[in-house]
Design a protein around this motif. Sequence first.
Motif, PDB file in Angstrom:
ATOM      1  N   LEU A   1       0.831  -1.215   0.000  1.00  0.00           N
ATOM      2  CA  LEU A   1       0.000   0.000   0.000  1.00  0.00           C
ATOM      3  C   LEU A   1       0.861   1.259   0.000  1.00  0.00           C
ATOM      4  O   LEU A   1       0.556   2.226  -0.713  1.00  0.00           O
ATOM      5  CB  LEU A   1      -0.927   0.011   1.219  1.00  0.00           C
ATOM      6  N   THR A   2       1.918   1.250   0.782  1.00  0.00           N
ATOM      7  CA  THR A   2       2.834   2.404   0.825  1.00  0.00           C
ATOM      8  C   THR A   2       3.492   2.603  -0.528  1.00  0.00           C
ATOM      9  O   THR A   2       3.621   3.734  -1.012  1.00  0.00           O
ATOM     10  CB  THR A   2       3.893   2.219   1.924  1.00  0.00           C
ATOM     11  N   LEU A   3       3.874   1.508  -1.150  1.00  0.00           N
ATOM     12  CA  LEU A   3       4.482   1.581  -2.478  1.00  0.00           C
ATOM     13  C   LEU A   3       3.528   2.227  -3.483  1.00  0.00           C
ATOM     14  O   LEU A   3       3.901   3.153  -4.204  1.00  0.00           O
ATOM     15  CB  LEU A   3       4.882   0.174  -2.939  1.00  0.00           C
ATOM     16  N   PHE A   4       2.281   1.762  -3.494  1.00  0.00           N
ATOM     17  CA  PHE A   4       1.298   2.347  -4.408  1.00  0.00           C
ATOM     18  C   PHE A   4       1.004   3.812  -4.068  1.00  0.00           C
ATOM     19  O   PHE A   4       1.045   4.674  -4.933  1.00  0.00           O
ATOM     20  CB  PHE A   4      -0.018   1.550  -4.384  1.00  0.00           C
ATOM     21  N   ASN A   5       0.685   4.093  -2.804  1.00  0.00           N
ATOM     22  CA  ASN A   5       0.223   5.423  -2.410  1.00  0.00           C
ATOM     23  C   ASN A   5       1.315   6.484  -2.366  1.00  0.00           C
ATOM     24  O   ASN A   5       1.071   7.626  -2.737  1.00  0.00           O
ATOM     25  CB  ASN A   5      -0.478   5.356  -1.048  1.00  0.00           C
TER      26      ASN A   5
ATOM     27  N   LEU B   1     -20.281   6.628  -0.422  1.00  0.00           N
ATOM     28  CA  LEU B   1     -19.791   7.786   0.348  1.00  0.00           C
ATOM     29  C   LEU B   1     -18.700   8.551  -0.394  1.00  0.00           C
ATOM     30  O   LEU B   1     -18.157   9.526   0.125  1.00  0.00           O
ATOM     31  CB  LEU B   1     -19.274   7.314   1.708  1.00  0.00           C
ATOM     32  N   LYS B   2     -18.355   8.062  -1.587  1.00  0.00           N
ATOM     33  CA  LYS B   2     -17.328   8.691  -2.424  1.00  0.00           C
ATOM     34  C   LYS B   2     -15.972   8.747  -1.710  1.00  0.00           C
ATOM     35  O   LYS B   2     -15.202   9.690  -1.893  1.00  0.00           O
ATOM     36  CB  LYS B   2     -17.765  10.073  -2.894  1.00  0.00           C
ATOM     37  N   ARG B   3     -15.701   7.734  -0.906  1.00  0.00           N
ATOM     38  CA  ARG B   3     -14.399   7.641  -0.220  1.00  0.00           C
ATOM     39  C   ARG B   3     -13.336   7.104  -1.165  1.00  0.00           C
ATOM     40  O   ARG B   3     -12.163   7.392  -1.021  1.00  0.00           O
ATOM     41  CB  ARG B   3     -14.494   6.730   1.001  1.00  0.00           C
ATOM     42  N   HIS B   4     -13.777   6.245  -2.109  1.00  0.00           N
ATOM     43  CA  HIS B   4     -12.850   5.640  -3.059  1.00  0.00           C
ATOM     44  C   HIS B   4     -13.535   5.461  -4.403  1.00  0.00           C
ATOM     45  O   HIS B   4     -14.755   5.375  -4.481  1.00  0.00           O
ATOM     46  CB  HIS B   4     -12.372   4.261  -2.561  1.00  0.00           C
ATOM     47  N   THR B   5     -12.704   5.378  -5.435  1.00  0.00           N
ATOM     48  CA  THR B   5     -13.193   5.039  -6.771  1.00  0.00           C
ATOM     49  C   THR B   5     -13.084   3.521  -6.952  1.00  0.00           C
ATOM     50  O   THR B   5     -12.448   2.840  -6.136  1.00  0.00           O
ATOM     51  CB  THR B   5     -12.348   5.728  -7.858  1.00  0.00           C
ATOM     52  N   ARG B   6     -13.666   3.018  -8.020  1.00  0.00           N
ATOM     53  CA  ARG B   6     -13.547   1.584  -8.313  1.00  0.00           C
ATOM     54  C   ARG B   6     -12.078   1.186  -8.461  1.00  0.00           C
ATOM     55  O   ARG B   6     -11.652   0.140  -7.985  1.00  0.00           O
ATOM     56  CB  ARG B   6     -14.311   1.231  -9.594  1.00  0.00           C
TER      57      ARG B   6
ATOM     58  N   LEU C   1     -10.376   0.843  -5.132  1.00  0.00           N
ATOM     59  CA  LEU C   1     -10.808  -0.386  -4.459  1.00  0.00           C
ATOM     60  C   LEU C   1     -10.119  -1.609  -5.062  1.00  0.00           C
ATOM     61  O   LEU C   1      -9.671  -2.500  -4.347  1.00  0.00           O
ATOM     62  CB  LEU C   1     -12.327  -0.534  -4.547  1.00  0.00           C
ATOM     63  N   ILE C   2     -10.019  -1.629  -6.394  1.00  0.00           N
ATOM     64  CA  ILE C   2      -9.363  -2.758  -7.070  1.00  0.00           C
ATOM     65  C   ILE C   2      -7.886  -2.808  -6.703  1.00  0.00           C
ATOM     66  O   ILE C   2      -7.347  -3.882  -6.385  1.00  0.00           O
ATOM     67  CB  ILE C   2      -9.560  -2.669  -8.607  1.00  0.00           C
ATOM     68  N   ILE C   3      -7.211  -1.664  -6.714  1.00  0.00           N
ATOM     69  CA  ILE C   3      -5.782  -1.634  -6.383  1.00  0.00           C
ATOM     70  C   ILE C   3      -5.564  -2.010  -4.917  1.00  0.00           C
ATOM     71  O   ILE C   3      -4.612  -2.722  -4.581  1.00  0.00           O
ATOM     72  CB  ILE C   3      -5.160  -0.263  -6.719  1.00  0.00           C
ATOM     73  N   GLY C   4      -6.452  -1.580  -4.035  1.00  0.00           N
ATOM     74  CA  GLY C   4      -6.347  -1.955  -2.624  1.00  0.00           C
ATOM     75  C   GLY C   4      -6.501  -3.448  -2.430  1.00  0.00           C
ATOM     76  O   GLY C   4      -5.735  -4.082  -1.690  1.00  0.00           O
ATOM     77  N   THR C   5      -7.474  -4.038  -3.111  1.00  0.00           N
ATOM     78  CA  THR C   5      -7.688  -5.486  -3.033  1.00  0.00           C
ATOM     79  C   THR C   5      -6.502  -6.228  -3.627  1.00  0.00           C
ATOM     80  O   THR C   5      -6.017  -7.213  -3.064  1.00  0.00           O
ATOM     81  CB  THR C   5      -8.986  -5.876  -3.765  1.00  0.00           C
ATOM     82  N   MET C   6      -6.019  -5.735  -4.745  1.00  0.00           N
ATOM     83  CA  MET C   6      -4.860  -6.335  -5.401  1.00  0.00           C
ATOM     84  C   MET C   6      -3.619  -6.267  -4.496  1.00  0.00           C
ATOM     85  O   MET C   6      -2.822  -7.207  -4.446  1.00  0.00           O
ATOM     86  CB  MET C   6      -4.597  -5.611  -6.723  1.00  0.00           C
ATOM     87  N   SER C   7      -3.486  -5.167  -3.752  1.00  0.00           N
ATOM     88  CA  SER C   7      -2.359  -5.011  -2.823  1.00  0.00           C
ATOM     89  C   SER C   7      -2.346  -6.139  -1.808  1.00  0.00           C
ATOM     90  O   SER C   7      -1.295  -6.714  -1.500  1.00  0.00           O
ATOM     91  CB  SER C   7      -2.450  -3.669  -2.086  1.00  0.00           C
TER      92      SER C   7
ATOM     93  N   VAL D   1      -0.254   6.180  -6.858  1.00  0.00           N
ATOM     94  CA  VAL D   1      -1.548   5.707  -7.327  1.00  0.00           C
ATOM     95  C   VAL D   1      -2.312   5.343  -6.070  1.00  0.00           C
ATOM     96  O   VAL D   1      -1.870   4.509  -5.295  1.00  0.00           O
ATOM     97  CB  VAL D   1      -1.398   4.462  -8.239  1.00  0.00           C
ATOM     98  N   ARG D   2      -3.429   6.000  -5.846  1.00  0.00           N
ATOM     99  CA  ARG D   2      -4.153   5.806  -4.583  1.00  0.00           C
ATOM    100  C   ARG D   2      -4.788   4.420  -4.529  1.00  0.00           C
ATOM    101  O   ARG D   2      -5.554   4.037  -5.401  1.00  0.00           O
ATOM    102  CB  ARG D   2      -5.214   6.887  -4.411  1.00  0.00           C
ATOM    103  N   ALA D   3      -4.419   3.677  -3.488  1.00  0.00           N
ATOM    104  CA  ALA D   3      -4.979   2.340  -3.249  1.00  0.00           C
ATOM    105  C   ALA D   3      -5.779   2.400  -1.957  1.00  0.00           C
ATOM    106  O   ALA D   3      -5.346   3.006  -0.978  1.00  0.00           O
ATOM    107  CB  ALA D   3      -3.858   1.318  -3.139  1.00  0.00           C
ATOM    108  N   SER D   4      -6.919   1.769  -1.938  1.00  0.00           N
ATOM    109  CA  SER D   4      -7.793   1.776  -0.770  1.00  0.00           C
ATOM    110  C   SER D   4      -7.254   0.855   0.323  1.00  0.00           C
ATOM    111  O   SER D   4      -7.203  -0.361   0.158  1.00  0.00           O
ATOM    112  CB  SER D   4      -9.202   1.336  -1.168  1.00  0.00           C
ATOM    113  N   GLY D   5      -6.875   1.457   1.440  1.00  0.00           N
ATOM    114  CA  GLY D   5      -6.462   0.676   2.601  1.00  0.00           C
ATOM    115  C   GLY D   5      -7.623  -0.126   3.153  1.00  0.00           C
ATOM    116  O   GLY D   5      -7.444  -1.230   3.667  1.00  0.00           O
ATOM    117  N   HIS D   6      -8.819   0.423   3.050  1.00  0.00           N
ATOM    118  CA  HIS D   6     -10.009  -0.258   3.547  1.00  0.00           C
ATOM    119  C   HIS D   6     -10.263  -1.542   2.735  1.00  0.00           C
ATOM    120  O   HIS D   6     -10.542  -2.596   3.297  1.00  0.00           O
ATOM    121  CB  HIS D   6     -11.213   0.673   3.483  1.00  0.00           C
ATOM    122  N   ALA D   7     -10.145  -1.436   1.413  1.00  0.00           N
ATOM    123  CA  ALA D   7     -10.330  -2.617   0.555  1.00  0.00           C
ATOM    124  C   ALA D   7      -9.266  -3.665   0.854  1.00  0.00           C
ATOM    125  O   ALA D   7      -9.555  -4.863   0.913  1.00  0.00           O
ATOM    126  CB  ALA D   7     -10.300  -2.223  -0.914  1.00  0.00           C
TER     127      ALA D   7
END
Length: 195
Positions: free
Chosen positions: A116-120, A167-172, A175-181, A125-131
Motif C-alpha cells: 500500500l505504501t508503495l502504491f500510495n 460515500l465517495k471515499r474511493h473510486t472503483r 478499491l481494485i488496487i487496494g484489493t490487489m495489494s 496511485v491511490r490504493a484503498s487501505g479499507h479494501a
Amino acid sequence: MTKREKIAQIIRGITVPPILVTALIIILAFNRKDIFQSSIEVVLSVLFLGFIPILAYPLQPLLPHFKNKGREGQRNLAFILNIIGYVMIVIIGYFMNVSMNLQMIYLTYFFSVIVLTLFNKVIQVRASGHACAVAGPFLLLIYFQGLKVVIPCIIIAVAVAWSSLELKRHTRQELIIGTMSCCIAFTCALGISLL
C-alpha cells in the motif's frame, strides 16, 4: 445525510481494519487451535494487529501534526501506526517462534502495508487501505477455514465496496488496487511460509 449514506457509514464503521483483523484472530483462535500455541499469542496478535492501528482514530485530534488535516491526517496516522504494529508483531513472532501459519498471518499484514505504501507514496496511485483490510482477513479466513466461508466473505466485501463508492471515499480503481495489494501481500507471505 440520506438513508443510503447512513447505511454506508455504518458498514464502513463496523468494517474498519482493526475490527476485521480482531475478528479474524478470534475466529481462528476458536476454530484452528494449531495456529496459536498459547493465549498470549492471541492477545499479542490482537494488540499489535488490531489495537495499535485503531489508536489512529482517538489520537488524530490530539496530535498537532495530524489534528487539522481531517480524514487525510487520520489516514496518514493510521498508516504509521499500522507499520509500527505490523513490524513489531513480525519481530515478536520471530523471537517467540510462533507457528508457520501465524507467521504467515503476520507477514500478510506486514507486506500489505508495504505494498500500500508503495502504491500510495512511491508510485502515487491511490490504493484503498479499507479494501486491502477487507481482502486480508477474507483471504486468510478462506485459506484456513475453506470454501464454507466464501459466500459470507463475498457478501461483506461487496457491501464494503458499495459503501465506499456510495460515500465517495474511493473510486472503483482505488478499491481494485487496494484489493490487489492484499492479494500480492498474501501471495508473498504464503510463498515465504512455504519455504
